[in-house]
Design an enzyme around this catalytic site. Structure first.
Site, PDB file in Angstrom:
ATOM      1  N   PRO A   6      10.385   0.548   3.895  1.00  0.00           N
ATOM      2  CA  PRO A   6      11.191   1.429   3.414  1.00  0.00           C
ATOM      3  C   PRO A   6      12.128   1.786   4.155  1.00  0.00           C
ATOM      4  CG  PRO A   6       8.951   2.305   3.159  1.00  0.00           C
ATOM      5  CD  PRO A   6       8.980   1.102   4.081  1.00  0.00           C
ATOM      6  N   CYS A   7      13.521   2.387   3.450  1.00  0.00           N
ATOM      7  CA  CYS A   7      14.413   2.739   4.564  1.00  0.00           C
ATOM      8  C   CYS A   7      14.127   4.056   5.074  1.00  0.00           C
ATOM      9  CB  CYS A   7      15.739   3.000   3.683  1.00  0.00           C
ATOM     10  SG  CYS A   7      15.565   3.815   2.078  1.00  0.00           S
TER      11      CYS A   7
END
Ligand SMILES: C[S@@+](CC[C@H](N)C(=O)[O-])C[C@H]1O[C@@H](n2cnc3c(N)ncnc32)[C@H](O)[C@@H]1O
Length: 437
Positions: free
Chosen positions: A80-81
Site C-alpha cells: 500500500p502507498c
C-alpha cells in the site's frame, strides 16, 4: 503444477490481480495479505490459499518455504502507498519502509522470472522521488531489468479511469515494452483520444444487472436472460446462478442534494447552503500555506453523480458512498462498483459492507491484470513467443514514463532527474566497460 506458470501474489487483497492472471491461464500458487477478510475473499474465489501475514515483519524464508523450491513465473502485487515513507530514504527501521524492503527481499528469495509491482501515482513523488529511485535501484541490484510506466487502466479496457504506476522487471535480460493500449477513454476528469475504440462506458459496465434490491442479502436476477452487451456477457461468465448478490440500494442520507445533482456534477456545484456539514468544513479548510484547499483543486468533492456515457471515475473505498448512479437517486451498489473494477459477477466477498468496498477499491482490476499477464506470457515465450530473440543485457533501468502530458510538475521533474541520472550512470558504466575490454 508446472512451475513455468505459477504466480505468487503479495499484498494480494481480495485477489483482483490474481484473478486476471488466472484468467490468462496462469496458476496463483498462493497470496499473502494482512487483512483477514481480504484473505477469505481471495480463497473463496481464487481456489488457492491466502496466508494472513504481516509482510512488514514476515521472514522471506517463510514465503520461500511456501513456494517449496519452485521458481514462479511471476511475483505480483504492490505494498500500500503508505509504505513509501517520506521520513528519510535510509531509515530502514521505519515499519512502513519495511514493506518495500520485504517485497524486495521476497522477490530476491523466490527469484521469479518476472515481477509486476503496482502502486498509486503518489509513489512517483514520495520522498522527493528518492523512494522510487531507490526501489528501482534495489530491483536492478537484484538482477532485474526494469521498466516503469504510469498507465491509465482505462486504456486496457477497464470502464473507469484509474491511473496507476506499474513497475515490471525480468531477470532474463530481456528488453521489453509495456502492453499495447487498446482503448481511448474519457471520464470527464481524465481523457485520451488515441484513435482507438472507446473503453466500455459506465452504462455498458452496469447494464444487465437489473433493479437494485432493497433488502440486504437478497440475490437479484439479471434484467434479461441474454447479456445486453459484450461487457455484460463478460461479467456474467461462469455465474451459473443467473443472479447477483451485493446489488442492494443504500438509502442515502443526502437525498435532497442527490436529487438536484445532474450527471457530472458534484457537491461543489450545489448552493453552499446545501453542502453537507463535513463537506463544507473540508472544502473551506486552509492548508499550511494559507490557500483554501478548494483553490488548490484538491478539495474533496463529496457526492458526485457519474456520467453513464463516459468511463467512471476511479473506484475507491468511498465509491459506494460518494458515487451517485447516473440516472437513479442512489449511490452505486457494491456490485456495480465491482463490475466497474471488472470483477466477474461470480465473485464473492467476506466481511461487512465497509470491508467489501475497501477490498474492491483497493484491487487491481482483473481485466487490466489479464492484459498484463497475457503480455508477460508472450514476452516470456511460455505460450510461443512472437518476439525477436531476446538480447541478453545486464540488469538495468530500461526506461520510464512518468506522465503522458507535455509538462511536468517540479516534484515529478526531480523524480525524472533521479531516474535519468541512474540511466546515465549505467550508460557510462557500459561505455567504460567496452573501452577497457
Ligand atoms: C492496494 S491493496 C492490494 C490489492 C490487490 N493487489 C488486489 O488486486 O486485490 C494493498 C493490500 O496490502 C495489504 N497490506 C497492508 N499492509 C500490509 C502488511 N503489513 N502486510 C501484508 N499486507 C498488507 C492491505 O490489506 C491491502 O489488501
Amino acid at each position: 503444477m508446472n512451475q513455468d506458470d505459477i504466480v505468487v501474489s503479495l499484498f494480494a487483497g481480495a485477489g483482483g490481480f490474481s484473478t486476471g492472471f488466472a484468467q490468462a491461464g496462469l496458476k496463483p500458487l498462493f497470496g499473502a495479505d494482512i487483512n483477514v477478510d481480504a484473505c477469505k475473499s481471495y480463497e473463496l474465489n481464487i481456489g488457492s490459499a491466502c496466508y494472513p501475514l504481516d509482510l512488514s515483519i514476515a521472514d522471506p524464508s517463510l514465503l520461500q518455504n511456501l513456494v517449496g523450491g519452485q521458481k514462479p513465473l511471476a511475483v505480483i502485487g504492490g505494498p500500500p502507498c503508505q509504505g513509501f515513507s517520506t521520513a528519510g530514504p535510509r531509515n530502514s527501521s521505519d515499519p512502513r519502509n519495511r514493506l518495500i524492503f520485504n517485497y524486495l527481499h521476497i522477490v530476491d528469495r523466490l527469484s521469479p522470472r518476472w515481477f509486476v509491482f503496482e502502486n498509486v501515482e503518489g509513489l512517483l513523488t514520495s520522498g522527493g522521488g528518492r523512494d522510487l529511485a531507490r526501489l528501482v535501484r534495489e530491483f536492478v541490484g537484484l538482477g532485474y531489468s526494469v521498466r516503469m510506466q504510469k498507465v491509465n487502466l482505462a486504456s486496457y479496457g477497464v470502464p473507469q479511469t484509474r491511473k496507476r504506476v506499474l513497475i515490471i522487471g525480468n531477470r532474463l535480460g530481456i528488453d521489453f515494452e509495456f502492453p499495447a493500449e487498446l482503448h481511448s477513454f474519457d471520464s470527464g476528469k481524465a481523457k485520451k483520444a488515441s484513435g482507438l475504440p472507446m473503453a466500455p462506458t459506465l452504462d455498458d459496465a452496469i447494464a444487465g444487472l437489473g433493479p437494485a434490491a432493497t433488502a440486504k442479502g437478497a440475490a437479484v436476477r439479471y434484467a434479461s436472460s441474454v447479456p445486453l452487451n459484450t461487457f455484460d456477457a463478460l461479467m456474467r461468465q461462469e455465474n451459473e446462478a443467473g443472479s447477483v448478490t451485493q446489488h442492494v440500494r443504500a438509502e442515502p442520507a443526502q437525498r435532497t442534494q442527490i436529487e438536484l445533482l445532474k450527471p457530472g456534477q458534484t457537491m461543489k456545484d450545489l448552493p453552499p447552503e446545501l453542502w453537507h456539514e463535513s463537506f463544507a468544513r473540508r472544502a473551506n479548510r486552509r492548508v499550511c500555506d494559507g490557500t483554501p484547499t478548494e483553490k488548490r483543486g484538491g478539495a474533496p468533492s463529496g457526492i458526485k453523480r457519474l456520467r453513464g456515457n463516459l468511463q467512471s471515475l476511479t473506484i475507491t473505498g468511498a465509491a459506494s458512498r460518494e458515487f451517485i448512479h447516473p440516472t437513479e437517486h442512489r449511490p452505486l451498489t457494491i456490485r456495480e462498483c465491482a463490475r466497474i473494477q471488472t470483477f466477474p459477477d461470480r465473485y464473492q466477498w467476506a466481511g461487512n459492507s465497509a470491508s467489501i468496498i475497501q477490498q474492491i477499491g483497493n484491487a487491481v482490476p482483473p481485466l487490466a491484470a489479464q492484459h498484463l499477464a497475457r503480455h508477460l506470457l508472450k514476452l516470456d515465450g511460455a505460450f510461443g513467443s512472437d518476439l525477436q530473440a531476446p538480447r541478453p543485457a545486464a540488469a538495468q533501468l530500461l526506461g520510464f514514463v512518468l506522465t503522458e502530458s507535455s509538462g511536468m510538475s517540479p516534484a515529478l521533474q526531480s523524480t525524472a532527474m533521479l531516474l535519468a541520472e541512474m540511466r546515465q550512470q549505467r550508460l557510462m558504466f557500459d561505455a567504460c566497460k567496452t573501452a577497457t575490454a
